[in-house]
Scaffold this active site. Structure first.
Site, PDB file in Angstrom:
ATOM      1  N   TYR A 297       1.549   5.213  -2.645  1.00  0.00           N
ATOM      2  CA  TYR A 297       1.898   6.602  -2.344  1.00  0.00           C
ATOM      3  C   TYR A 297       3.299   6.944  -2.831  1.00  0.00           C
ATOM      4  O   TYR A 297       3.581   8.112  -3.119  1.00  0.00           O
ATOM      5  CB  TYR A 297       1.713   6.870  -0.842  1.00  0.00           C
TER       6      TYR A 297
ATOM      7  N   HIS B  92       0.808  -1.215   0.000  1.00  0.00           N
ATOM      8  CA  HIS B  92       0.000   0.000   0.000  1.00  0.00           C
ATOM      9  C   HIS B  92       0.847   1.274   0.000  1.00  0.00           C
ATOM     10  O   HIS B  92       0.546   2.198  -0.764  1.00  0.00           O
ATOM     11  CB  HIS B  92      -0.996   0.033   1.151  1.00  0.00           C
TER      12      HIS B  92
ATOM     13  N   HIS C 204     -10.061   0.361 -10.107  1.00  0.00           N
ATOM     14  CA  HIS C 204      -9.655   1.412  -9.161  1.00  0.00           C
ATOM     15  C   HIS C 204      -8.202   1.794  -9.350  1.00  0.00           C
ATOM     16  O   HIS C 204      -7.866   2.966  -9.481  1.00  0.00           O
ATOM     17  CB  HIS C 204      -9.894   0.935  -7.724  1.00  0.00           C
ATOM     18  N   PHE C 205      -7.293   0.809  -9.392  1.00  0.00           N
ATOM     19  CA  PHE C 205      -5.892   1.231  -9.486  1.00  0.00           C
ATOM     20  C   PHE C 205      -5.490   1.637 -10.894  1.00  0.00           C
ATOM     21  O   PHE C 205      -4.447   2.261 -11.085  1.00  0.00           O
ATOM     22  CB  PHE C 205      -4.908   0.260  -8.823  1.00  0.00           C
ATOM     23  N   HIS C 206      -6.348   1.329 -11.885  1.00  0.00           N
ATOM     24  CA  HIS C 206      -6.100   1.936 -13.194  1.00  0.00           C
ATOM     25  C   HIS C 206      -6.492   3.418 -13.196  1.00  0.00           C
ATOM     26  O   HIS C 206      -5.962   4.195 -13.992  1.00  0.00           O
ATOM     27  CB  HIS C 206      -6.848   1.174 -14.301  1.00  0.00           C
TER      28      HIS C 206
ATOM     29  N   ARG D  94     -11.239 -10.639 -10.669  1.00  0.00           N
ATOM     30  CA  ARG D  94      -9.993 -10.096 -11.212  1.00  0.00           C
ATOM     31  C   ARG D  94      -9.012 -11.250 -11.439  1.00  0.00           C
ATOM     32  O   ARG D  94      -9.264 -12.370 -11.012  1.00  0.00           O
ATOM     33  CB  ARG D  94      -9.396  -9.065 -10.253  1.00  0.00           C
ATOM     34  N   ARG D  95      -7.926 -10.968 -12.108  1.00  0.00           N
ATOM     35  CA  ARG D  95      -6.838 -11.920 -12.349  1.00  0.00           C
ATOM     36  C   ARG D  95      -7.255 -13.114 -13.211  1.00  0.00           C
ATOM     37  O   ARG D  95      -6.485 -14.046 -13.376  1.00  0.00           O
ATOM     38  CB  ARG D  95      -6.252 -12.485 -11.028  1.00  0.00           C
TER      39      ARG D  95
END
Length: 533
Positions: free
Chosen positions: A211, A207, A358-360, A423-424
């Protein structure tokens, strides 16, 4: 530039793997030559999630320290090159194992899937090399402080130090997992691996990694964008405090990725969820500072209406427009992050492709578009060339293409994730399941969006090559803004590194000590390794 050459190579290869991946998921394409889907997925995740980001960030941070704290000494430059060499060697080692189909374990490399030991050693090299490079940057800042006495260091260099400290502290987790769990296990020195411990150590790192990607984008927003739009930094002390809060609250939060994980007491999950939400505060501080800067510039240029200052911003300048799109994308991305970290809502979207969407939005839109925007002044500045009007226009087109492609792909991922699509996963009809049939149109939409995104990658590679080798010779400014005259003087306690690092370590110990002791005392016997590809 050496770092950025590696980063752009990773972007091209990782983007190609991503294109192939969405094509396979659509059900309209099959991989040739015996190439495995999870092999392609591993290439995509590692090259874009780890290599592109880490190498670009280090290239940018080296330039930032050199520009604001002074040229690196010969010794600092030597250690910088050493770090680059070790990271590159590790990247090659890991990449070769993936390409040989010996490490199709995805970028999270969850146990009990077992890769070849050279893959894990390569990952260790990447981490250790990054430490060496990080200390070279920190050493330059420390030298500036010694030479200039008791005054705040340059803001941009201060931000680089904070990001490097966070990276070094959090990557200790993945280094411990690789060196003391994965390497002995994959070499056959031990038969079993503690799966829960390995995942916990990964997310202790995983995580804050987000950042580590995001803070360099914030560096551009806080210190570069104001100069580009003709303004000044709204508040030096607000910027420093927001970065320090990210240092404190981005590390002891890994359990919010493990909310469905057995073996971790609910109280410690709750504590880390609370700490996760604390990160909202510096994010909102950043939003406030950026829009205060935009309004100040607009008012100075004659804007009088409530939102008319927006019209005064340089919408024809790619150096502003593309990072601004990234800023806007962070609004839904941040909202999605709150959903991911909320225990009850996480039950709905956990392990679905919603998380991938989300992380895209966070990394592949907010962060990557800001990096692209920085390239339009950084690359010509480093190569002694100029950003031409033609490349400026093409850059805006590239930003629009990227935004359209990502909106389609990420939007489809979010929607079908709420419908339960995993996912995956490779394309599957799940034995003719009616529910799985409902996912197929969205998987086709992902392929359409991914294709548009790959066109955006081709465009940015072309622009990069032009800026690096073919654009007209000239002088391109490295635009670092000054602090507004009306800003309060920066208090020196913001540079009390002993205090901030002590608080950071205390929070980590509070969040992780007892859970780790519990895992060691009461953990299951562990698992043997599996190779399922």
């Amino acid at each position: 530039m050496a770092h950025i050459y590696v980063a752009m190579t990773a972007l091209l290869l990782g983007g190609l793997a991503g294109l192939v991946q969405v094509m396979v998921r659509s059900g309209q394409f099959q991989l040739p030559f015996g190439i495995g889907y999870y092999q392609v997925l591993t290439v995509h995740g590692i090259l874009l999630g780890l290599i592109l980001t880490t190498f670009f960030i280090f290239g940018f941070q080296i330039s930032a320290v050199s520009r604001t704290a002074g040229t690196l000494s010969d010794k600092q430059r030597f250690w910088g090159w050493t770090g680059f060499s070790v990271m590159t060697a590790g990247t090659i080692m890991a990449a070769v194992m993936v390409l040989l189909n010996e490490a199709s374990v995805l970028y999270t490399f969850y146990a009990p899937l077992m890769a070849h030991w050279i893959f894990y050693l390569g990952l260790a090299f990447v981490v250790v090399g990054s430490w060496i490079g990080a200390f070279a940057q920190i050493a330059r800042y420390a030298q500036w402080k010694r030479e200039n006495g008791k005054q705040p260091g340059p803001l941009l260099s201060f931000m680089v130090v904070v990001n490097n400290l966070m990276w070094v502290i959090c990557s200790i987790g993945v280094a411990v997992a690789v060196l003391f769990q994965f390497l002995p296990w994959s070499l056959g020195l031990v038969e079993r691996i503690d799966v829960l411990m390995s995942r916990t150590l990964f997310w202790y790192f995983g995580h804050p990694l987000v950042y580590f990607w995001l803070l360099p984008a914030y560096m551009v927003w806080y210190t570069i964008i104001p100069k580009i739009i003709g303004g000044k930094i709204f508040s030096d002390s607000l910027a420093r405090l927001s970065f320090l809060l990210f240092l404190l609250f981005s590390i002891p939060v890994g359990f919010h990725h493990q909310l469905t994980e057995p073996g971790i007491d609910a109280f410690w999950k709750f504590l880390q969820v609370v700490l996760t939400f604390m990160v909202v505060i510096p994010s909102l501080m950043t939003a406030f500072a950026m829009f205060a800067t935009f309004e100040s510039v607009g008012r100075a240029k004659g804007a009088t209406g409530l939102f008319s200052f927006f019209k005064k911003l340089p919408w024809d300048d790619v150096r502003f427009v593309v990072p601004f799109i990234g800023m806007v994308a962070f609004i839904p991305a941040g909202a999605g992050g709150i959903i991911n970290a909320s225990h009850q809502m996480n039950q709905v979207i956990h392990n679905t492709i919603w998380v991938t969407g989300h992380f895209h939005l966070t990394v592949a839109t907010t962060v990557v578009l800001t990096f692209f925007g920085a390239m339009y002044w950084l690359i010509p500045h480093l190569t002694g060339r100029k950003l031409t009007p033609k490349l400026n226009r093409l850059g805006i087109i590239q930003g629009i293409v990227w935004t359209v492609g990502m909106s389609i792909m990420s939007g489809a991922m979010h929607i079908v994730g709420l419908m339960g699509a995993p996912r995956r996963s490779n394309f599957s009809t799940y034995g003719g399941s009616e529910q799985a049939a409902e996912w197929v149109p969205y998987q086709l939409a992902q392929a359409v969006g991914g294709t548009i995104l790959f066109i955006g990658i081709v465009l940015i590679i072309y622009i990069f090559l032009q800026l690096a080798f073919f654009a007209p010779k000239g002088v391109q400014e490295y635009p670092v803004a000054e602090v507004s005259e009306g800003a309060q003087q920066t208090p020196m306690f913001l540079e009390n590194w002993k205090m901030w690092i002590t608080i950071c370590v205390a929070l980590i110990l509070l969040a992780y000590t007892i859970p780790f002791i519990d895992m060691m005392q009461n953990g299951p016997p562990g698992s043997v390794g599996y190779k399922l590809w």
